[in-house]
Every structure is written in structure tokens, then in C-alpha cells.
Design an enzyme around this catalytic site. Structure first.
Site, mmCIF file in Angstrom:
data_model
loop_
_atom_site.group_PDB
_atom_site.id
_atom_site.type_symbol
_atom_site.label_atom_id
_atom_site.label_comp_id
_atom_site.label_asym_id
_atom_site.label_seq_id
_atom_site.Cartn_x
_atom_site.Cartn_y
_atom_site.Cartn_z
ATOM 1 N N ARG A 1 0.815 -1.210 0.000
ATOM 2 C CA ARG A 1 0.000 0.000 0.000
ATOM 3 C C ARG A 1 0.854 1.268 0.000
ATOM 4 N NH1 ARG A 1 -5.520 -1.104 1.747
ATOM 5 N NH2 ARG A 1 -5.736 -3.342 2.107
ATOM 6 N N SER B 1 -21.767 -15.789 9.073
ATOM 7 C CA SER B 1 -21.172 -14.533 8.628
ATOM 8 C C SER B 1 -21.201 -14.402 7.114
ATOM 9 C CB SER B 1 -19.723 -14.442 9.130
ATOM 10 O OG SER B 1 -19.070 -13.308 8.636
ATOM 11 N N SER C 1 -19.145 -1.711 1.691
ATOM 12 C CA SER C 1 -18.520 -0.464 1.265
ATOM 13 C C SER C 1 -17.758 -0.531 -0.043
ATOM 14 C CB SER C 1 -17.574 0.032 2.357
ATOM 15 O OG SER C 1 -16.518 -0.886 2.580
ATOM 16 N N HIS D 1 -21.461 2.112 6.951
ATOM 17 C CA HIS D 1 -21.508 2.882 5.702
ATOM 18 C C HIS D 1 -22.929 3.288 5.334
ATOM 19 C CE1 HIS D 1 -17.272 2.552 4.524
ATOM 20 N NE2 HIS D 1 -17.311 1.396 5.154
ATOM 21 N N THR E 1 -20.383 3.874 13.119
ATOM 22 C CA THR E 1 -19.181 4.679 13.313
ATOM 23 C C THR E 1 -19.532 6.147 13.470
ATOM 24 O OG1 THR E 1 -17.018 5.238 12.382
ATOM 25 C CG2 THR E 1 -18.831 5.022 10.836
ATOM 26 N N LYS F 1 -17.359 8.514 9.894
ATOM 27 C CA LYS F 1 -17.674 8.688 8.468
ATOM 28 C C LYS F 1 -18.735 9.789 8.341
ATOM 29 C CE LYS F 1 -16.009 4.166 7.026
ATOM 30 N NZ LYS F 1 -15.224 3.916 8.235
ATOM 31 N N THR G 1 -9.811 0.645 27.709
ATOM 32 C CA THR G 1 -9.442 1.594 26.660
ATOM 33 C C THR G 1 -9.759 3.022 27.093
ATOM 34 O OG1 THR G 1 -9.858 -0.030 24.918
ATOM 35 C CG2 THR G 1 -9.817 2.264 24.258
#
Length: 517
Positions: A65, A178, A230, A258, A302, A305, A334
Site C-alpha cells: 500500500r 457470517s 462499502s 456505511h 461509526t 464517516k 481503553t
């Protein structure tokens, strides 16, 4: 049900017990067996050689990448500058779908929060990171999805991993079904769940049902899927999946990453869009009739986005959210998102909820672009959503196409290669926003036509001669209608229930913990 503190103590106690036992065993071993000292005999393991070999594998299979230096400009959207501020390009592949990261109300909310509460959260939710902005955000999310509660994570990747893995850990007999195109975060979560799993062909509900039939209704089961996928823009039939879940006694786990902000009258996602008119009329109030959004057990999304900030969440029943809050290490250990992020995300959710025109503009700009590409015989993977995937079919050519768009036309569209998509289906993924007006689309269309000519890339007629691929050039393929109907695209903000404008949202009690009377 354990409280957050007790869960932490239990987690740490089990770790200490395992660690102590291991060290005790080692001590016994040291007392009974001689230990060989190889310190001066063996050469050091070649760490750098391993790293370099692994990187070379990526380069050879064309999955290495390259990241572009793209600095999106808040006051010149959708422009960004590259390394030099004078070198500006138009961004066509951001997931900031509604451009709310630059919205004045969102930015002001974040600035005010920093000025009042500082930059960081101060720790985990249990230690110092729980505050009124956290409670407010989770209340907004619960209201958006018309669920009892919601829980915020540092990202939706973490949220998906946390929930799926925890379900497996607490239900060792669980079977997970899944979709084969599920996001990496869900795949990792299912792997960490360490339970029986079945992967069904993308959106193939007949195969899903055959797999569900293999197990008694009494065995715990979960169907994990996304609403909008997506990279292809395909959309799941949520209602029919819920039918199967109810028939075979399964939970449903829906990733709306998304879709939030883009579908439904209030931006709650495709599940809301399934009962569009009922939700539009009721506004923020829950429906009194059974609806798709209610039938889904867990919805993840999310903040990074359409909502323009960062973070992830899960929305569900109060009992399920309290359970995740109490047991998931990914949440407990966290650091909390900064107060400014919480404030900005909550503002973005409220803003987009009462501004359906943002969703409609985005859809109209997408339609304009797709129609223009079709006229140019450019191969776009057909779908009913806002994603515009232009098929290239070769990793080198996809990278070249992206580079030419950037260097020659000052347009940024990132090439999508393996492992994000299957080899041979490499593509350019374009995502219009409300700010990508028709004049900008015309410039993009001309540029894409130019690169297809320059690189001699296959067009629709070329794929048709090869028998078609992914619905392109396939005479037997039946395209799905767009999710947004023509009548829905004619709505305005005035057509929404007035209760969506600056509503008073009740605090979700589970955010802080439920007191037992």
C-alpha cells in the site's frame, strides 16, 4: 450481573492466577531439571530479515500500500492540498460522506469543549473518562436507532471485535453465520469468539437458511452482516434476515457503518430506511408497530464517516449494553474518546437528523455521476447505494489510473486492491458528497474517460464480450432499484416531524450503571 469494577477485578484476578501458576510451574522445573545456557552459542534471530521478506511478499503480489499525503481543507471543501499547500486536488473518495467534519456547528462544539474541558478524557470510563458529554452522546445514539441504550468505543473496529468476541466467550456453544464480504473488524471479532462459524455467500439467504437448518433452534446462534457493503455498494435484505433469525432462534448483528447518516429520514441507516415513511411521520418517537430497526438485536456504527469525527458504537437493549459495558475488555481497558470528539459527534448526529436535504443532495449527486459514467460506457459495479465502484480489474492499472487522476487531473481517487477486494476485481471507489456538485462531476467524468483511453482499460462492452463480471456486461443480471425512491428524493427538511429539531433527549441510565433498589 457484575458491575464494571467487579468485572475488572475478576479479569485481573484470573490473569494473576494464570500468571502465578505459570511461574510456580517454572520454579518447580528449575529445581528439578538443569537449564541449558545457549546465550553464547546461538546467533540472534534475524528479525529485520523476516520483516523485509514479508514486505517483499506484499510488493510481489501487488498488495503493498502507498499512502497519499492528503490534507483536506475545512474552508475549501472538497479540496485538499498535498505536501505543498499550493498543490491542491479535489477529493472524491473520502468517507466523510456528509462533510460534517467541516460543519460549522460541529467544529464550534468541539472548540468550546476543548476550551472548557481540555484535550483528553483523562483515562478509561471507569477511572476518569466518564462525563456528561459521554452520557449525552450515548443517549443521542440510542435515540437515533430507537434502542434502549448505546455504548461508545474508540472505533467501530473495536466495537465489532468487542461485541462478537464477548458473545463467543460467554456462549461457548454459539454458532456464528457470517456474510463472506463482512468487514475485517467482524472477521477478527468472529475469530476471537473462537466458536463454530459458517460463512455464507454474499447476500445468499438460501444458503444461510440451509446452514441455520443444521442446528436445533435451542442452540445459540448469531447472524452477522452489514447493511451497505462499502467496496461494492451492495445492500443486505435486513427484513428477510430478521425473518430467518426469528425462525431459527438467532440473534442479529448489523453493521451500519456505511449507512448511518445516509439512509432513513433521520440518518439511522438502512434498517430505518426499510420503514421510511413510518419513521418520518413519528420523528424521534419509537413506532408502535413492529419494524425492521426494532427487530435487529445489535446495531453497530461509526462516528468517523457520516458523523465527521471518530469512534464507534453499538446500540441495543439495555440489558445487552449493560452486559457489554461490564465484561468487554476492549471497552473497560481503553481510554475514553476526548470530550471534544464526544461533543462534535453528538452535534453532528443532531444536525444531520433534522437535515434530510444532506442525504438527498448526496443521493442526487451520486445518481448524476452514475448516469454520466454509464453514458461513457465506464464499468461501474451495479448497486442500489451511494458507492460508485469503477472496475479496473488489474492492480498495476488501478494504481496507474489513480496516479494519472492525481498528477494530471488534480483529482484524488484511491485505488482499491487486494486484500480489501478480491484479485482481478481491483477498482477505483468514488463517494460523492453534498458538495460534489454537477460541475465537479463533469470534470471528473472527463478525467475518467481520459484515463480509460490512455490506459486502454476495458469498458462495459469489453466485459460483456468476456461474459460479464460482478453484474457488469452480464445480460442475465437484474439491477436492484436505488434505495431512495423518487418520491423520497423530493422531500425537504419541512417534511420531517418538528420533534427532530433540537429535541430533548432523555439520559440513558446504563451509561453510568444501573442502581439496584
Amino acid at each position: 450481573m457484575l458491575s464494571g469494577n467487579l468485572a475488572i477485578k475478576t479479569f485481573r484476578h484470573s490473569y494473576v492466577t494464570r500468571t502465578s501458576t505459570k511461574f510456580a510451574s517454572a520454579a518447580v522445573s528449575r529445581n528439578t531439571q538443569p537449564i541449558m545456557d545457549h546465550q553464547t552459542q546461538d546467533s540472534k534471530f534475524q528479525y529485520d530479515e523476516l520483516f523485509e521478506n514479508e514486505i517483499m511478499k506484499k510488493r510481489k503480489d501487488k498488495s503493498y500500500r502507498f499512502f497519499n499525503n492528503i490534507n483536506r481543507l475545512a474552508h475549501e471543501y472538497p479540496l485538499a492540498h498535498r505536501a505543498k499547500e499550493s498543490d491542491k486536488v479535489t477529493v472524491w473518495c473520502s468517507n466523510d460522506y456528509l462533510a460534517l467534519s467541516k460543519n460549522e456547528e460541529v467544529c464550534n462544539a468541539m472548540i468550546k469543549s476543548i476550551e472548557k474541558y481540555g484535550a483528553g478524557a483523562g483515562g478509561t470510563r471507569n477511572i476518569a473518562g466518564h462525563n456528561k458529554l459521554t452520557i449525552n452522546l450515548e443517549s443521542e445514539l440510542a435515540t437515533l436507532h430507537k434502542k434502549d441504550a448505546a455504548l461508545v468505543f474508540s472505533s467501530c473496529f473495536v466495537a465489532n471485535d468487542a461485541v462478537l468476541s464477548l458473545l463467543g466467550q460467554k456462549m461457548p456453544d454459539l454458532v456464528i453465520f457470517s456474510d463472506e464480504l463482512n468487514h475485517a473488524s467482524m472477521i477478527i471479532g468472529i475469530k476471537h469468539a473462537n466458536v463454530t462459524k459458517h460463512i455464507f455467500k454474499h447476500n445468499d439467504l438460501n444458503e444461510l437458511e440451509e446452514m441455520l437448518k443444521m442446528y436445533p433452534r435451542s442452540r445459540p446462534k448469531l447472524i452477522a452482516f452489514e447493511s451497505v457493503y462499502s467496496m461494492a455498494g451492495s445492500v443486505a435484505d435486513i427484513s428477510k434476515i430478521c425473518d430467518l433469525a426469528e425462525k431459527y432462534g438467532a440473534l442479529t448483528f448489523l453493521d451500519e457503518v456505511h449507512a448511518v447518516g445516509l439512509y432513513g429520514p433521520h440518518g439511522a441507516g438502512v434498517a430505518e430506511h426499510c420503514d421510511f415513511e413510518q419513521h418520518r411521520v413519528n420523528g424521534i418517537n419509537k413506532l408502535k408497530t413492529v419494524n425492521v430497526m426494532d427487530r435487529v438485536d445489535m446495531i453497530t456504527g461509526t462516528l468517523g464517516k457520516s458523523f465527521g469525527t471518530v469512534g464507534g458504537y453499538v446500540a441495543a437493549s439495555q440489558r445487552l449494553i449493560d452486559w457489554v459495558r461490564s465484561y468487554a475488555p476492549n471497552f473497560i481497558f481503553t481510554t475514553t474518546l476526548p470530550p471534544s470528539v464526544m461533543a462534535g459527534a453528538a452535534t453532528a448526529i443532531r444536525y444531520q437528523r433534522s437535515n434530510i436535504d444532506l442525504r438527498i443532495q448526496q443521493q442526487k449527486h451520486t445518481k448524476y455521476l452514475k448516469d454520466g459514467l454509464r453514458r461513457l460506457d465506464i464499468p461501474v459495479i451495479p448497486n442500489p447505494s451511494h458507492i460508485v465502484p469503477i472496475l479496473i480489474g488489474n492492480p498495476d492499472l488501478a494504481k496507474q489510473a489513480s496516479d494519472i487522476l492525481m498528477n494530471k487531473h488534480k483529482i484524488y481517487v484511491q485505488a482499491i486492491n487486494f486484500p480489501t477486494v478480491a484479485r482481478g476485481t481491483e477498482r477505483l471507489r468514488i463517494t460523492p458528497t453534498p458538495g460534489h456538485t454537477d460541475d465537479l462531476s463533469d470534470i471528473l467524468l472527463e478525467a475518467i474517460d481520459d484515463i480509460f483511453n490512455e490506459l486502454q482499460l476495458p469498458r462495459i462492452k469489453d466485459w460483456e464480450r468476456q461474459g460479464g463480471i460482478l453484474g457488469i456486461g452480464d445480460s442475465n443480471f437484474v439491477a436492484e432499484p436505488n434505495l431512495w425512491t423518487e418520491s423520497q428524493l423530493e422531500l425537504t427538511n419541512d417534511d420531517l416531524n418538528p420533534n427532530v429539531k433540537d429535541p430533548v433527549i432523555n439520559e440513558v441510565a446504563v451509561s453510568s450503571g444501573i442502581e439496584i433498589e
